[in-house]
Design a protein around this motif. Structure first.
Motif, short mmCIF file in Angstrom:
data_model
loop_
_atom_site.label_atom_id
_atom_site.label_comp_id
_atom_site.label_asym_id
_atom_site.label_seq_id
_atom_site.Cartn_x
_atom_site.Cartn_y
_atom_site.Cartn_z
N ILE A 86 0.85 -1.20 0.00
CA ILE A 86 0.00 0.00 0.00
C ILE A 86 0.88 1.24 0.00
O ILE A 86 2.09 1.17 0.26
CB ILE A 86 -0.95 0.04 1.24
CG1 ILE A 86 -0.15 -0.09 2.53
CG2 ILE A 86 -2.01 -1.06 1.13
CD1 ILE A 86 -0.95 0.20 3.79
N GLU A 87 0.28 2.40 -0.27
CA GLU A 87 1.04 3.65 -0.29
C GLU A 87 1.35 4.16 1.11
O GLU A 87 0.57 3.94 2.05
CB GLU A 87 0.22 4.73 -1.01
CG GLU A 87 0.09 4.52 -2.51
CD GLU A 87 -0.52 5.75 -3.19
OE1 GLU A 87 -1.41 6.38 -2.59
OE2 GLU A 87 -0.09 6.06 -4.31
N HIS A 88 2.49 4.82 1.24
CA HIS A 88 2.86 5.45 2.51
C HIS A 88 3.43 6.83 2.24
O HIS A 88 3.62 7.22 1.08
CB HIS A 88 3.91 4.60 3.25
CG HIS A 88 3.38 3.28 3.72
ND1 HIS A 88 2.51 3.16 4.78
CD2 HIS A 88 3.59 2.02 3.26
CE1 HIS A 88 2.21 1.88 4.97
NE2 HIS A 88 2.85 1.17 4.05
N SER A 89 3.73 7.56 3.31
CA SER A 89 4.34 8.88 3.16
C SER A 89 5.28 9.12 4.34
O SER A 89 5.23 8.41 5.34
CB SER A 89 3.27 9.98 3.10
OG SER A 89 2.63 10.11 4.35
N HIS B 264 6.30 11.00 10.68
CA HIS B 264 5.24 9.99 10.73
C HIS B 264 4.70 9.78 9.32
O HIS B 264 5.07 10.50 8.39
CB HIS B 264 4.11 10.44 11.67
CG HIS B 264 3.46 11.72 11.28
ND1 HIS B 264 4.06 12.96 11.49
CD2 HIS B 264 2.30 11.97 10.63
CE1 HIS B 264 3.26 13.90 11.02
NE2 HIS B 264 2.18 13.33 10.49
N CYS B 265 3.83 8.79 9.19
CA CYS B 265 3.18 8.55 7.90
C CYS B 265 1.74 9.01 7.99
O CYS B 265 1.03 8.70 8.94
CB CYS B 265 3.24 7.06 7.56
SG CYS B 265 2.28 6.61 6.10
N VAL B 266 1.33 9.79 7.00
CA VAL B 266 -0.09 10.11 6.84
C VAL B 266 -0.56 9.19 5.72
O VAL B 266 0.07 9.16 4.65
CB VAL B 266 -0.26 11.60 6.45
CG1 VAL B 266 -1.73 11.89 6.17
CG2 VAL B 266 0.29 12.50 7.53
N PRO B 267 -1.54 8.40 5.90
CA PRO B 267 -2.59 8.42 6.93
C PRO B 267 -2.39 7.46 8.10
O PRO B 267 -3.33 7.31 8.88
CB PRO B 267 -3.83 7.99 6.12
CG PRO B 267 -3.27 6.98 5.15
CD PRO B 267 -1.86 7.42 4.84
N HIS B 268 -1.21 6.82 8.23
CA HIS B 268 -1.02 5.81 9.28
C HIS B 268 -0.30 6.44 10.47
O HIS B 268 0.93 6.41 10.53
CB HIS B 268 -0.24 4.60 8.74
CG HIS B 268 -0.78 4.11 7.42
ND1 HIS B 268 -0.06 4.13 6.25
CD2 HIS B 268 -2.00 3.60 7.12
CE1 HIS B 268 -0.81 3.63 5.26
NE2 HIS B 268 -1.99 3.31 5.77
N THR B 269 -1.05 7.00 11.39
CA THR B 269 -0.45 7.77 12.49
C THR B 269 0.42 6.92 13.41
O THR B 269 1.25 7.45 14.14
CB THR B 269 -1.55 8.46 13.31
OG1 THR B 269 -2.55 7.49 13.62
CG2 THR B 269 -2.17 9.62 12.55
N GLY B 270 0.23 5.59 13.40
CA GLY B 270 1.06 4.72 14.23
C GLY B 270 2.46 4.52 13.66
O GLY B 270 3.34 4.02 14.35
N MET B 271 2.66 4.90 12.41
CA MET B 271 3.98 4.76 11.77
C MET B 271 4.80 6.00 12.11
O MET B 271 4.52 7.09 11.59
CB MET B 271 3.82 4.64 10.24
CG MET B 271 3.21 3.35 9.77
SD MET B 271 3.03 3.32 7.96
CE MET B 271 4.74 3.28 7.40
N ARG B 272 5.82 5.81 12.96
CA ARG B 272 6.62 6.94 13.38
C ARG B 272 8.10 6.62 13.28
O ARG B 272 8.49 5.46 13.38
CB ARG B 272 6.32 7.31 14.85
CG ARG B 272 4.85 7.30 15.21
CD ARG B 272 4.57 8.16 16.45
NE ARG B 272 3.50 9.08 16.17
CZ ARG B 272 3.63 10.32 15.72
NH1 ARG B 272 4.82 10.84 15.55
NH2 ARG B 272 2.59 11.07 15.47
CO CO Z 1 1.88 4.46 6.08
#
Ligand code: CO
Length: 149
Positions: free
Chosen positions: A93-96, A134-142
């Motif tokens: 999936i996509e990340h940022s 962090h990753c938007v939209p995955h706020t748990g990814m830091r």
């Molecule tokens: Co992500």
């Protein structure tokens, strides 16, 4: 055949084997030397922003942060000023990668730039400090990039 004759045959066989192994190892070493330059070249990834800093291009190995299963695999990295961090998306999936603090980014983006499976995202850090992201939209990814002088 006498015992003495058998011993000489054994020594002869051993000598042929030893010379064969030595020749094989020597050829293997020559092969490695020939292959070495291409390996070095592929690791060298100068970006537009550090082309003016020749001493950093030599020193900078480049740090990679892999993304897998919705996680930054090595979330905390330490680098030297001028080094580049490359995030590799090995997920499906996509990340940022987005700076936590828009007033202290170190070069991290403050806007969301999604990158998809198999894609990479690189930032060259030209300022010492500790930069959280962090990753938007995955706020748990830091993650954190610590940049030393
Ligand atoms: Co992500």
């Amino acid at each position: 055949m006498t015992n003495k004759g058998a011993a000489w045959v054994a020594i002869g066989v051993f000598a042929v084997l030893a010379i064969g192994i030595a020749a094989w190892m020597w050829m293997d070493r020559v092969g490695d030397e020939a292959a070495a330059p291409s390996t070095t070249t592929s690791n060298n990834q100068p970006s537009a922003s550090n082309l003016n800093q020749t001493e950093d291009i030599v020193a900078a190995e480049g740090t990679t942060v892999d993304i897998m299963n919705g996680e930054f695999v090595t979330p905390n990295v330490k680098i030297k000023k001028g080094d580049t961090v490359t995030w590799t998306n090995s997920d499906n999936i996509e990340h940022s990668v987005v700076a936590d603090d828009s007033g202290n980014t170190g070069g991290l983006p403050t806007d969301v730039q999604m990158f998809g499976p198999g894609e990479t995202f690189s930032v060259t850090f030209s300022k010492a400090g500790k930069f959280n992201y962090h990753c938007v939209p995955h706020t748990g990814m830091r993650g954190t990039v610590e940049v030393t002088e």
